[in-house]
Design a protein around this motif. Structure first.
Motif, short mmCIF file in Angstrom:
data_model
loop_
_atom_site.label_atom_id
_atom_site.label_comp_id
_atom_site.label_asym_id
_atom_site.label_seq_id
_atom_site.Cartn_x
_atom_site.Cartn_y
_atom_site.Cartn_z
N VAL A 114 0.84 -1.41 0.08
CA VAL A 114 -0.02 0.01 -0.04
C VAL A 114 0.87 1.14 0.04
N ARG A 115 1.96 1.14 0.75
CA ARG A 115 2.83 2.45 0.75
C ARG A 115 3.53 2.57 -0.66
N ALA A 116 3.94 1.41 -1.31
CA ALA A 116 4.63 1.71 -2.70
C ALA A 116 3.31 2.17 -3.67
N ARG A 117 2.13 1.79 -3.45
CA ARG A 117 1.19 2.32 -4.32
C ARG A 117 0.78 3.79 -4.01
N ALA A 118 0.71 4.34 -2.91
CA ALA A 118 0.74 5.82 -2.75
C ALA A 118 1.56 6.76 -3.52
N ASP A 119 1.12 7.66 -3.89
CA ASP A 119 1.57 8.66 -4.61
C ASP A 119 2.40 9.67 -3.80
N GLU A 120 1.51 10.25 -2.64
CA GLU A 120 1.97 10.85 -1.65
C GLU A 120 1.57 10.47 -0.26
N MET A 121 2.15 11.02 0.65
CA MET A 121 1.44 10.85 2.13
C MET A 121 1.04 12.13 2.82
N LEU A 122 -0.13 12.11 3.38
CA LEU A 122 -0.58 13.41 4.07
C LEU A 122 -0.60 13.16 5.42
N SER A 123 -0.35 14.02 6.21
CA SER A 123 -0.47 14.05 7.66
C SER A 123 -1.33 15.07 8.38
N PHE A 124 -1.93 14.57 9.44
CA PHE A 124 -2.90 15.35 10.04
C PHE A 124 -2.08 16.00 11.44
N GLY A 125 -0.99 15.74 11.60
CA GLY A 125 0.08 16.17 12.70
C GLY A 125 0.65 14.81 13.11
N ARG A 126 1.43 15.31 14.26
CA ARG A 126 2.11 14.01 15.09
C ARG A 126 1.19 13.40 15.95
N ILE A 127 -0.28 13.68 16.27
CA ILE A 127 -0.87 13.17 17.01
C ILE A 127 -1.40 11.88 16.52
N THR A 128 -1.89 10.92 17.36
CA THR A 128 -2.50 9.96 16.75
C THR A 128 -4.09 10.11 16.85
N LEU A 129 -4.85 9.90 15.80
CA LEU A 129 -6.23 9.85 15.86
C LEU A 129 -6.95 8.66 15.67
N PRO A 130 -8.13 8.32 16.28
CA PRO A 130 -8.95 7.17 16.02
C PRO A 130 -9.11 7.26 14.54
N HIS A 131 -9.10 5.97 13.89
CA HIS A 131 -9.70 5.88 12.61
C HIS A 131 -11.03 6.61 12.34
N ASN A 132 -12.09 6.34 13.14
CA ASN A 132 -13.05 6.93 12.79
C ASN A 132 -13.22 8.49 12.71
#
Length: 156
Positions: A114-132
């Motif tokens: 999946v990482r290889a298929r990704a064209d780019e990665m986006l972060s909402f910051g260094r916090i961990t969010l629940p997936h929901n």
């Protein structure tokens, strides 16, 4: 414009479903939105974390539109302000990428494939969010990006 959001796991609580439904409805005025949920695999039943992540990864890859520009949500991804996300999505559209897929992985991350298929990665910051919550935030930010790109009032 078409946005596909591929998520590991289903929304169970009504308030998460309602929040996602609200932003999906709002986005309908700007783009087609398709949310695809793939099964959350229990590592204990799959033969370990790596096996579960690989099974989830295969399901994620199968759920992705073949020609989509894939953006993986990951802590180590690029942090963007709402304005920068709007500009990035607009730039992708101008370059001919009218099908954009976002991936929200499972609690143990995503497979190397999946990482290889990704064209780019986006972060909402260094916090961990629940997936929901990450799903709600993503849909809200896509909606906000659409409003920004059209110069409409919402973003303050």
């Amino acid at each position: 414009m078409k946005y596909t959001v591929v998520c590991v796991g289903k929304l169970k609580e009504r308030f998460w479903k309602d929040a996602c439904a609200e932003y999906t409805k709002r986005l309908g005025a700007y783009a087609k939105v398709d949310i695809r949920e793939v099964a959350d695999i229990d590592p204990a039943k799959a033969g370990g974390v790596d096996a579960a992540r690989d099974k989830e990864g295969a399901a994620i890859l199968a759920a992705l539109p073949s020609r989509a520009h894939v953006i993986l949500l990951a802590i180590e991804g690029k942090e963007r302000s709402s304005e920068e996300l709007s500009a990035r999505l607009g730039d992708l559209m101008l370059r001919g990428s009218s099908d954009i897929a976002f991936v929200i992985g499972g609690s143990d991350g995503v497979s190397d494939e999946v990482r290889a298929r990704a064209d780019e990665m986006l972060s909402f910051g260094r916090i961990t969010l629940p997936h929901n919550l990450a799903r709600v935030v993503l849909l809200e930010q896509i909606y906000r990006a659409c409003k920004i790109s059209r110069g409409e009032p919402y973003h303050k």
